[in-house]
Each structure stands twice: as structure tokens, then as C-alpha cells.
Design a protein around this motif. Structure first.
Motif, mmCIF file in Angstrom:
data_model
loop_
_atom_site.group_PDB
_atom_site.id
_atom_site.type_symbol
_atom_site.label_atom_id
_atom_site.label_comp_id
_atom_site.label_asym_id
_atom_site.label_seq_id
_atom_site.Cartn_x
_atom_site.Cartn_y
_atom_site.Cartn_z
ATOM 1 N N UNK A 1 0.864 -1.173 0.000
ATOM 2 C CA UNK A 1 0.000 0.000 0.000
ATOM 3 C C UNK A 1 0.908 1.233 0.000
ATOM 4 N N UNK A 2 0.312 2.388 -0.140
ATOM 5 C CA UNK A 2 1.083 3.627 -0.211
ATOM 6 C C UNK A 2 0.603 4.597 0.862
ATOM 7 N N UNK B 1 -5.083 -2.554 8.880
ATOM 8 C CA UNK B 1 -5.902 -1.349 8.841
ATOM 9 C C UNK B 1 -5.037 -0.154 8.407
ATOM 10 N N UNK B 2 -5.705 0.975 8.220
ATOM 11 C CA UNK B 2 -4.975 2.197 7.884
ATOM 12 C C UNK B 2 -3.963 2.527 8.981
ATOM 13 N N UNK C 1 -9.121 5.285 11.310
ATOM 14 C CA UNK C 1 -7.870 4.551 11.520
ATOM 15 C C UNK C 1 -8.064 3.049 11.343
ATOM 16 N N UNK C 2 -9.284 2.558 11.590
ATOM 17 C CA UNK C 2 -9.531 1.121 11.451
ATOM 18 C C UNK C 2 -10.066 0.740 10.063
ATOM 19 N N UNK D 1 -6.464 -2.441 1.284
ATOM 20 C CA UNK D 1 -6.423 -3.381 0.172
ATOM 21 C C UNK D 1 -5.157 -3.112 -0.617
ATOM 22 N N UNK D 2 -4.702 -4.107 -1.338
ATOM 23 C CA UNK D 2 -3.474 -3.988 -2.110
ATOM 24 C C UNK D 2 -3.545 -2.782 -3.043
#
Length: 64
Positions: free
Chosen positions: A3-4, A17-18, A48-49, A53-54
Motif C-alpha cells: 500500500x502507499x 488497517x490504515x 484509523x480502522x 487493500x493492495x
């Protein structure tokens, strides 16, 4: 899964999660963990939760 965060690629585990992605980003960049709001690629505030995803992009400041 990749992820980025702030346009920096980070590798996280499936089901992350984020907040998990942000924690990895801060650790990799050797910076203090961000405590403010998180944003998606369209500038919307996300929780935050939020599940990651890829290929998802998140930001610590609004990209818009």
C-alpha cells in the motif's frame, strides 16, 4: 500486501488497517507516529480502522 502512505510504498500484512499501514510507514521512515486525521486518495477523512487493500493510497494530509 503493498500500500502507499504519502506516496511511499509500504509492505503490510493481509487484514491490516490504515493505522497499521501508518505505523509501518512511520517506523520505516524513522519518524514519530502521526496522530492526526488520515485521508484517502480523494481527500476524504478515513477512520484509523479502515481496512487496507493492495495498492490503496492513504495520506496524513489531504492530497487535495
Amino acid at each position: 500486501m503493498l500500500v502507499y502512505v504519502n506516496n511511499v510504498c509500504v509492505k503490510i500484512f493481509a487484514g491490516a488497517t490504515a493505522q497499521d499501514a501508518l505505523r509501518r510507514y512511520c517506523t520505516d521512515q524513522k519518524i514519530p507516529e502521526h496522530r492526526g486525521e488520515l485521508y484517502d486518495a480523494w481527500g476524504n477523512v478515513i477512520a484509523a480502522d479502515s481496512p487496507m487493500t493492495d495498492g490503496r493510497h492513504i495520506y496524513t494530509a489531504s492530497p487535495r
